[in-house]
Every structure is written in structure tokens, then in C-alpha cells.
Design a protein around this motif. Structure first.
Motif, mmCIF file in Angstrom:
data_model
loop_
_atom_site.group_PDB
_atom_site.id
_atom_site.type_symbol
_atom_site.label_atom_id
_atom_site.label_comp_id
_atom_site.label_asym_id
_atom_site.label_seq_id
_atom_site.Cartn_x
_atom_site.Cartn_y
_atom_site.Cartn_z
ATOM 1 N N LEU A 54 0.837 -1.213 0.000
ATOM 2 C CA LEU A 54 0.000 0.000 0.000
ATOM 3 C C LEU A 54 0.868 1.258 0.000
ATOM 4 C CD1 LEU A 54 -2.775 -0.952 2.588
ATOM 5 C CD2 LEU A 54 -3.064 -0.681 0.113
ATOM 6 N N ASP A 55 1.964 1.207 0.760
ATOM 7 C CA ASP A 55 2.849 2.371 0.862
ATOM 8 C C ASP A 55 3.580 2.664 -0.442
ATOM 9 O OD1 ASP A 55 1.994 2.383 3.489
ATOM 10 O OD2 ASP A 55 3.893 1.654 4.312
ATOM 11 N N ASN A 56 3.600 1.725 -1.350
ATOM 12 C CA ASN A 56 4.275 1.939 -2.639
ATOM 13 C C ASN A 56 3.389 2.581 -3.697
ATOM 14 O OD1 ASN A 56 6.849 1.012 -1.985
ATOM 15 N ND2 ASN A 56 6.273 -1.109 -2.339
ATOM 16 N N TRP A 57 2.071 2.552 -3.487
ATOM 17 C CA TRP A 57 1.193 3.158 -4.502
ATOM 18 C C TRP A 57 0.101 4.056 -3.931
ATOM 19 C CZ3 TRP A 57 -4.078 2.229 -4.757
ATOM 20 C CH2 TRP A 57 -4.547 1.136 -4.045
ATOM 21 N N TRP A 58 -0.121 4.038 -2.594
ATOM 22 C CA TRP A 58 -1.212 4.843 -2.052
ATOM 23 C C TRP A 58 -0.815 5.642 -0.814
ATOM 24 C CZ3 TRP A 58 -5.995 2.966 1.043
ATOM 25 C CH2 TRP A 58 -6.930 3.993 1.119
ATOM 26 N N THR A 59 -0.591 4.977 0.311
ATOM 27 C CA THR A 59 -0.367 5.650 1.592
ATOM 28 C C THR A 59 1.085 6.072 1.778
ATOM 29 O OG1 THR A 59 -0.085 3.460 2.565
ATOM 30 C CG2 THR A 59 -2.244 4.470 2.784
ATOM 31 N N LYS A 76 -4.578 3.591 -11.492
ATOM 32 C CA LYS A 76 -3.568 3.549 -12.574
ATOM 33 C C LYS A 76 -2.189 3.353 -11.956
ATOM 34 C CE LYS A 76 -1.734 4.392 -16.735
ATOM 35 N NZ LYS A 76 -0.396 3.831 -16.714
ATOM 36 N N GLY A 77 -1.947 3.997 -10.811
ATOM 37 C CA GLY A 77 -0.683 3.800 -10.094
ATOM 38 C C GLY A 77 -0.526 2.374 -9.602
ATOM 39 N N LEU A 78 -1.613 1.763 -9.122
ATOM 40 C CA LEU A 78 -1.594 0.356 -8.709
ATOM 41 C C LEU A 78 -1.241 -0.532 -9.900
ATOM 42 C CD1 LEU A 78 -2.235 -2.052 -6.795
ATOM 43 C CD2 LEU A 78 -4.637 -1.761 -7.460
ATOM 44 N N LYS A 79 -1.878 -0.278 -11.033
ATOM 45 C CA LYS A 79 -1.611 -1.053 -12.251
ATOM 46 C C LYS A 79 -0.135 -0.932 -12.654
ATOM 47 C CE LYS A 79 -3.173 -1.305 -17.098
ATOM 48 N NZ LYS A 79 -3.521 -2.720 -17.210
ATOM 49 N N ASP A 80 0.382 0.292 -12.666
ATOM 50 C CA ASP A 80 1.789 0.503 -13.041
ATOM 51 C C ASP A 80 2.739 -0.119 -12.019
ATOM 52 O OD1 ASP A 80 0.976 1.848 -15.314
ATOM 53 O OD2 ASP A 80 1.359 3.844 -14.491
ATOM 54 N N TYR A 81 2.360 -0.080 -10.756
ATOM 55 C CA TYR A 81 3.179 -0.697 -9.712
ATOM 56 C C TYR A 81 3.297 -2.202 -9.958
ATOM 57 C CZ TYR A 81 4.349 -2.512 -5.049
ATOM 58 O OH TYR A 81 4.927 -3.189 -3.993
ATOM 59 N N LEU A 82 2.181 -2.847 -10.254
ATOM 60 C CA LEU A 82 2.196 -4.300 -10.433
ATOM 61 C C LEU A 82 2.743 -4.732 -11.787
ATOM 62 C CD1 LEU A 82 -1.156 -5.130 -8.668
ATOM 63 C CD2 LEU A 82 1.127 -5.884 -7.974
ATOM 64 N N GLU A 83 2.468 -3.990 -12.823
ATOM 65 C CA GLU A 83 2.916 -4.402 -14.156
ATOM 66 C C GLU A 83 4.336 -3.947 -14.483
ATOM 67 O OE1 GLU A 83 -1.458 -4.518 -16.347
ATOM 68 O OE2 GLU A 83 0.008 -3.027 -16.994
ATOM 69 N N LYS A 84 4.749 -2.792 -13.981
ATOM 70 C CA LYS A 84 6.041 -2.210 -14.353
ATOM 71 C C LYS A 84 6.995 -2.030 -13.183
ATOM 72 C CE LYS A 84 3.686 0.539 -17.877
ATOM 73 N NZ LYS A 84 3.291 1.914 -18.244
ATOM 74 N N GLY A 85 6.511 -2.254 -11.959
ATOM 75 C CA GLY A 85 7.343 -2.034 -10.783
ATOM 76 C C GLY A 85 7.518 -0.558 -10.444
ATOM 77 N N THR A 86 6.660 0.300 -10.972
ATOM 78 C CA THR A 86 6.767 1.736 -10.758
ATOM 79 C C THR A 86 6.300 2.118 -9.354
ATOM 80 O OG1 THR A 86 6.311 2.128 -13.095
ATOM 81 C CG2 THR A 86 6.035 4.009 -11.599
ATOM 82 N N VAL A 87 7.170 2.791 -8.624
ATOM 83 C CA VAL A 87 6.821 3.345 -7.321
ATOM 84 C C VAL A 87 6.988 4.857 -7.431
ATOM 85 C CG1 VAL A 87 7.398 3.471 -4.863
ATOM 86 C CG2 VAL A 87 7.544 1.286 -6.073
ATOM 87 N N ILE A 88 5.882 5.572 -7.298
ATOM 88 C CA ILE A 88 5.926 7.035 -7.342
ATOM 89 C C ILE A 88 6.119 7.521 -5.909
ATOM 90 C CG2 ILE A 88 4.608 9.129 -7.869
ATOM 91 C CD1 ILE A 88 3.081 7.414 -9.971
ATOM 92 N N TRP A 136 -9.246 8.255 -7.095
ATOM 93 C CA TRP A 136 -9.185 6.793 -7.155
ATOM 94 C C TRP A 136 -8.769 6.326 -8.550
ATOM 95 C CZ3 TRP A 136 -8.098 3.779 -3.522
ATOM 96 C CH2 TRP A 136 -8.651 3.871 -2.250
ATOM 97 N N ALA A 137 -9.281 6.969 -9.582
ATOM 98 C CA ALA A 137 -8.903 6.574 -10.946
ATOM 99 C C ALA A 137 -7.394 6.712 -11.137
ATOM 100 C CB ALA A 137 -9.670 7.408 -11.974
ATOM 101 N N ILE A 138 -6.835 7.819 -10.679
ATOM 102 C CA ILE A 138 -5.386 8.030 -10.792
ATOM 103 C C ILE A 138 -4.627 7.013 -9.947
ATOM 104 C CG2 ILE A 138 -3.521 9.646 -10.222
ATOM 105 C CD1 ILE A 138 -5.519 11.902 -10.992
ATOM 106 N N LEU A 139 -5.084 6.791 -8.717
ATOM 107 C CA LEU A 139 -4.410 5.837 -7.834
ATOM 108 C C LEU A 139 -4.477 4.416 -8.385
ATOM 109 C CD1 LEU A 139 -5.592 7.326 -4.461
ATOM 110 C CD2 LEU A 139 -3.203 7.112 -5.195
#
Length: 142
Positions: A28-33, A124-136, A119-122
Motif C-alpha cells: 500500500l505504501d508503494n502506490w497509495w499511503t 492507474k498507479g496500482l496497475k503501473d506498480y504491479l505491471e512495471k514495478g513503478t513506485v511514485i 481513485w482513478a489516478i491511484l
């Protein structure tokens, strides 16, 4: 009358990976909190910390490993307090259909509309985190 937010998206990974990403604090801390705590077990408390001003609490209201995870807000702001949000997961070939919901809003006010957008933006962040390993970094999240 209550209002609800719904978003569906496909994430190209397993339901198990998605479940972990939406239910385990280290993910959760990698894409939301900013920082969170809790265990994905029925009735347990989660702390969702975004800032000192937004240090919220909720309880697990529904959990089925790799299938469903929902949290009922207990301490948050006035608009969020009566709400429950969650993720229902359906396995597809090589991917997972994520059915997101955030229900029981009292009114379709500014906060409701803003939260739907966020939520829509977040998600998308979840999707990128899981598919690409992206942590913003937290401070760069919208």
C-alpha cells in the motif's frame, strides 16, 4: 440515498499479486499511503496515514484471499466516515479484473467527485506498480 464510486480495470498479473498489493501495508505504501499498518483478516484495524492531518483508521469488513478485500472507514473525515471501499478480483487468462467500489457516500458533493477522480489516478498507479514495478514517491502522488 447514498452514492457510490465504481472503477473496473484489468491488471496483467495474478489475483494473488493484486490481493497482496491492496491488502499488505508494505505494498500500500508503494502506490497509495505514506505509511500504513494492518493485517488482511476480518475485523482487524488498518491505519492509513497520509499526513499528520490525514491519519485515518478503518476495519476489514470483507476478506477472501486472492478474491476480495474491503475496508470500512472508522476515523477519517466527515465525508469518508460512513464509507466502505474495496477490491473484488476475478482471474482472467494471464490477468486480473479488478472491480473497485467505494460505497455509502452521503452526498455527491465536491469530496465525492474529487475522490472518484483520485481513485482513478491511484488505480492507474496500482496497475503501473504491479505491471512495471513503478513506485511514485508519496509527495509526487496526486
Amino acid at each position: 440515498m447514498s452514492f457510490s464510486i465504481f472503477h473496473n480495470l484489468v491488471i496483467n498479473t495474478s489475483p494473488e499479486d493484486v490481493f497482496h498489493a491492496v491488502s499488505q501495508p508494505k505494498h500500500l505504501d508503494n502506490w497509495w499511503t505514506l505509511k500504513s499498518s494492518g493485517k488482511p483478516e476480518q475485523g482487524t484495524e488498518y491505519n492509513l496515514n497520509f499526513t499528520d492531518q490525514y491519519n485515518w483508521f478503518c476495519k476489514v469488513s470483507k476478506v477472501a484471499p486472492n478474491k476480495s478485500f474491503h475496508l470500512k472507514m472508522t476515523i477519517s473525515d466527515e465525508d469518508w466516515n460512513p464509507t466502505t471501499f474495496g477490491f473484488d478480483l476475478e482471474e482472467e487468462t494471464g490477468s486480473t479484473l479488478v472491480k473497485f467500489s467505494h460505497i455509502n457516500w452521503r452526498e455527491a458533493n465536491h469530496e465525492f467527485k474529487h475522490s472518484s477522480f483520485c481513485w482513478a489516478i491511484l488505480l492507474k498507479g496500482l496497475k503501473d506498480y504491479l505491471e512495471k514495478g513503478t513506485v511514485i514517491p508519496f509527495e509526487d502522488r496526486s
